[in-house]
Design a protein around this motif. Structure first.
Motif, PDB file in Angstrom:
ATOM      1  N   ALA A 263       0.827  -1.211   0.000  1.00  0.00           N
ATOM      2  CA  ALA A 263       0.000   0.000   0.000  1.00  0.00           C
ATOM      3  C   ALA A 263       0.858   1.256   0.000  1.00  0.00           C
ATOM      4  N   ASP A 264       1.952   1.245   0.756  1.00  0.00           N
ATOM      5  CA  ASP A 264       2.864   2.396   0.779  1.00  0.00           C
ATOM      6  C   ASP A 264       3.450   2.651  -0.611  1.00  0.00           C
ATOM      7  N   THR A 265       3.829   1.581  -1.285  1.00  0.00           N
ATOM      8  CA  THR A 265       4.425   1.712  -2.619  1.00  0.00           C
ATOM      9  C   THR A 265       3.418   2.257  -3.620  1.00  0.00           C
ATOM     10  N   LEU A 266       2.223   1.714  -3.621  1.00  0.00           N
ATOM     11  CA  LEU A 266       1.227   2.073  -4.636  1.00  0.00           C
ATOM     12  C   LEU A 266       0.584   3.430  -4.386  1.00  0.00           C
ATOM     13  N   ILE A 274       1.214   1.703 -12.019  1.00  0.00           N
ATOM     14  CA  ILE A 274       1.252   0.373 -11.415  1.00  0.00           C
ATOM     15  C   ILE A 274       0.099   0.196 -10.420  1.00  0.00           C
ATOM     16  N   PHE A 275      -0.409   1.294  -9.854  1.00  0.00           N
ATOM     17  CA  PHE A 275      -1.607   1.210  -9.021  1.00  0.00           C
ATOM     18  C   PHE A 275      -2.785   0.725  -9.856  1.00  0.00           C
ATOM     19  N   ALA A 276      -2.969   1.349 -11.022  1.00  0.00           N
ATOM     20  CA  ALA A 276      -4.050   0.929 -11.916  1.00  0.00           C
ATOM     21  C   ALA A 276      -3.839  -0.514 -12.376  1.00  0.00           C
ATOM     22  N   PHE A 277      -2.576  -0.893 -12.568  1.00  0.00           N
ATOM     23  CA  PHE A 277      -2.260  -2.262 -12.966  1.00  0.00           C
ATOM     24  C   PHE A 277      -2.727  -3.247 -11.892  1.00  0.00           C
ATOM     25  N   LEU A 278      -2.428  -2.948 -10.622  1.00  0.00           N
ATOM     26  CA  LEU A 278      -2.840  -3.852  -9.548  1.00  0.00           C
ATOM     27  C   LEU A 278      -4.362  -3.948  -9.472  1.00  0.00           C
ATOM     28  N   ILE A 279      -5.052  -2.809  -9.582  1.00  0.00           N
ATOM     29  CA  ILE A 279      -6.517  -2.833  -9.511  1.00  0.00           C
ATOM     30  C   ILE A 279      -7.077  -3.726 -10.616  1.00  0.00           C
ATOM     31  N   GLY A 280      -6.520  -3.611 -11.815  1.00  0.00           N
ATOM     32  CA  GLY A 280      -6.966  -4.456 -12.920  1.00  0.00           C
ATOM     33  C   GLY A 280      -6.668  -5.924 -12.676  1.00  0.00           C
ATOM     34  N   ARG A 327      -3.656   4.605  -0.313  1.00  0.00           N
ATOM     35  CA  ARG A 327      -3.058   3.650   0.604  1.00  0.00           C
ATOM     36  C   ARG A 327      -4.145   2.878   1.351  1.00  0.00           C
ATOM     37  N   GLN A 328      -5.120   3.617   1.882  1.00  0.00           N
ATOM     38  CA  GLN A 328      -6.203   2.967   2.614  1.00  0.00           C
ATOM     39  C   GLN A 328      -7.057   2.123   1.691  1.00  0.00           C
ATOM     40  N   LEU A 329      -7.220   2.582   0.439  1.00  0.00           N
ATOM     41  CA  LEU A 329      -7.991   1.809  -0.536  1.00  0.00           C
ATOM     42  C   LEU A 329      -7.362   0.437  -0.763  1.00  0.00           C
ATOM     43  N   VAL A 330      -6.041   0.397  -0.923  1.00  0.00           N
ATOM     44  CA  VAL A 330      -5.340  -0.869  -1.147  1.00  0.00           C
ATOM     45  C   VAL A 330      -5.470  -1.770   0.073  1.00  0.00           C
ATOM     46  N   LEU A 331      -5.285  -1.209   1.252  1.00  0.00           N
ATOM     47  CA  LEU A 331      -5.408  -1.999   2.488  1.00  0.00           C
ATOM     48  C   LEU A 331      -6.811  -2.581   2.638  1.00  0.00           C
ATOM     49  N   ASP A 332      -7.824  -1.755   2.376  1.00  0.00           N
ATOM     50  CA  ASP A 332      -9.208  -2.230   2.490  1.00  0.00           C
ATOM     51  C   ASP A 332      -9.488  -3.325   1.461  1.00  0.00           C
ATOM     52  N   LEU A 333      -8.983  -3.122   0.251  1.00  0.00           N
ATOM     53  CA  LEU A 333      -9.204  -4.085  -0.827  1.00  0.00           C
ATOM     54  C   LEU A 333      -8.632  -5.454  -0.456  1.00  0.00           C
ATOM     55  N   LEU A 334      -7.387  -5.465  -0.024  1.00  0.00           N
ATOM     56  CA  LEU A 334      -6.730  -6.727   0.301  1.00  0.00           C
ATOM     57  C   LEU A 334      -7.349  -7.379   1.537  1.00  0.00           C
ATOM     58  N   SER A 335      -7.711  -6.571   2.509  1.00  0.00           N
ATOM     59  CA  SER A 335      -8.329  -7.110   3.724  1.00  0.00           C
ATOM     60  C   SER A 335      -9.673  -7.755   3.403  1.00  0.00           C
ATOM     61  N   ARG A 336     -10.473  -7.091   2.581  1.00  0.00           N
ATOM     62  CA  ARG A 336     -11.774  -7.647   2.207  1.00  0.00           C
ATOM     63  C   ARG A 336     -11.607  -8.952   1.437  1.00  0.00           C
TER      64      ARG A 336
END
Length: 348
Positions: A263-266, A274-280, A327-336
């Motif tokens: 999350a820190d990196t993205l 690369i953020f958009a890449f991970l979401i895809g 950052r919080q979006l990535v954390l929430d996504l992975l946690s869910r």
């Protein structure tokens, strides 16, 4: 294509001399034009990054070099960068070709999120002018997916009554989202993802030589898209996918460390691509897991994954619209996702 849109290692489609994997489509376009019965609006469909825009500019270059269809060869000519007309196309200075794309927001200096109606009106003005060379007037819409509602309706009006010697080449990664009335007025030409050999050849032409296991991973993960392969190779996409897999498969304590690091990196502004890449990648992975769950009879998991996919799409759109903390979006996504994949307790 602006610098902001162009991936590291890529070549702008108007400058690209090489096209891989679409010989059949090239031949069809050349012969259709030579017959004098070509359509005034062609919808180039297919996944992002497989060469649709390069084919559009290649075809436009061909037409403008042979304004009389009967004089044109039955194959698309190779772009000659020494030819004056080709140089004009590359420089965006051709009076007979307009590249319609998302404009730059003058206040922020960034690309707007959509092609606006003002851009389409510019296309209308361009088509209303008489060509100084008596040539075709060609509009490349890159991509039609980016048209907002007003712009889409404005394009539709032009397509309904196209001027003489005018041609539209519309590029779409997701044609199902276009207005049905736009699709109905275009000739669809579906381009397939590149086969592994063509993908490797395209990467080699860009100066990328990857061998062994990494190349196997790239060809497997890129889905036949040069753009996706560039993200894997030039943007650390392979490492991002490794971290994503680790976050899902590790114990809770280890997963938290991986998730926070990812999350820190993205969340860094310079890592938008690369953020958009991970979401895809996450979206594709969830849909694959949902499909596999449904096929195996686990309809509860399939339903929960489908709901998660919709939630992620909504949260991502909201974060983008309101510039929320990624950052919080990535954390929430992975946690869910971790929670969704956990076995659910059985109720009596």
């Amino acid at each position: 294509m602006t610098d902001e849109q162009l991936l590291d290692g890529a070549i702008e489609p108007q400058r690209n001399r090489r096209l891989f994997g679409h010989r059949e489509a090239e031949t069809y376009l050349a012969r259709s034009y030579n017959s004098g019965k070509g359509h005034h609006a062609i919808l180039l469909e297919g996944a992002a990054g497989i060469g649709k825009a390069t084919l559009a500019f290649r075809f436009a270059n061909h037409i403008l070099h042979f304004p009389h269809a009967g004089d044109a060869p039955d194959h698309l000519i190779e772009p000659d960068h020494d030819a004056p007309l080709t140089r004009q196309i590359i420089a965006g200075a051709s009076h007979d070709l307009l590249h319609l794309k998302r404009p730059i927001d003058q206040k922020t200096g960034k690309l707007r999120t959509a092609i606006t109606v003002e851009e389409v009106r510019r296309a209308g003005h361009f088509l209303s002018q008489t060509s100084g060379t008596g040539n075709w007037r060609i509009v490349i819409v890159d991509s039609a997916d980016d048209l907002n509602r007003s712009a889409a309706n404005a394009i539709l009006k032009i397509l309904e009554e196209p001027p003489k010697n005018a041609m539209f080449l519309l590029i779409s990664h997701t044609p199902g989202r276009l207005l049905p009335t736009i699709r109905s007025r275009c000739l669809p030409l579906r381009l397939r993802p590149l086969a592994p050999d063509d993908l490797i050849a395209a990467l080699s032409a860009l100066g990328l030589s990857v061998e062994g296991q990494d190349m196997e991973r790239v060809t497997a993960l890129a889905g036949g898209s040069v753009a996706e392969a560039l993200k894997l190779l030039n943007y650390g996409g392979l490492d991002i996918i490794d971290a994503y897999d680790q976050a899902l498969q590790s114990s809770s304590a280890e997963a938290r460390l991986v998730m926070h690091k990812l999350a820190d990196t993205l969340s860094k502004r310079e890592n938008e691509t690369i953020f958009a890449f991970l979401i895809g990648h996450v979206d594709g992975d969830i849909k694959l897991r949902a499909r596999n769950a449904a096929l195996s009879g686990d309809l509860d998991l399939a339903e929960r994954l489908a709901g998660l996919s919709s939630r992620i799409a909504s949260d991502t759109a909201e974060a983008d619209a309101y510039n929320l903390d990624r950052r919080q979006l990535v954390l929430d996504l992975l946690s869910r996702l971790r929670s969704t994949l956990q076995p659910q307790p059985h109720t009596a």
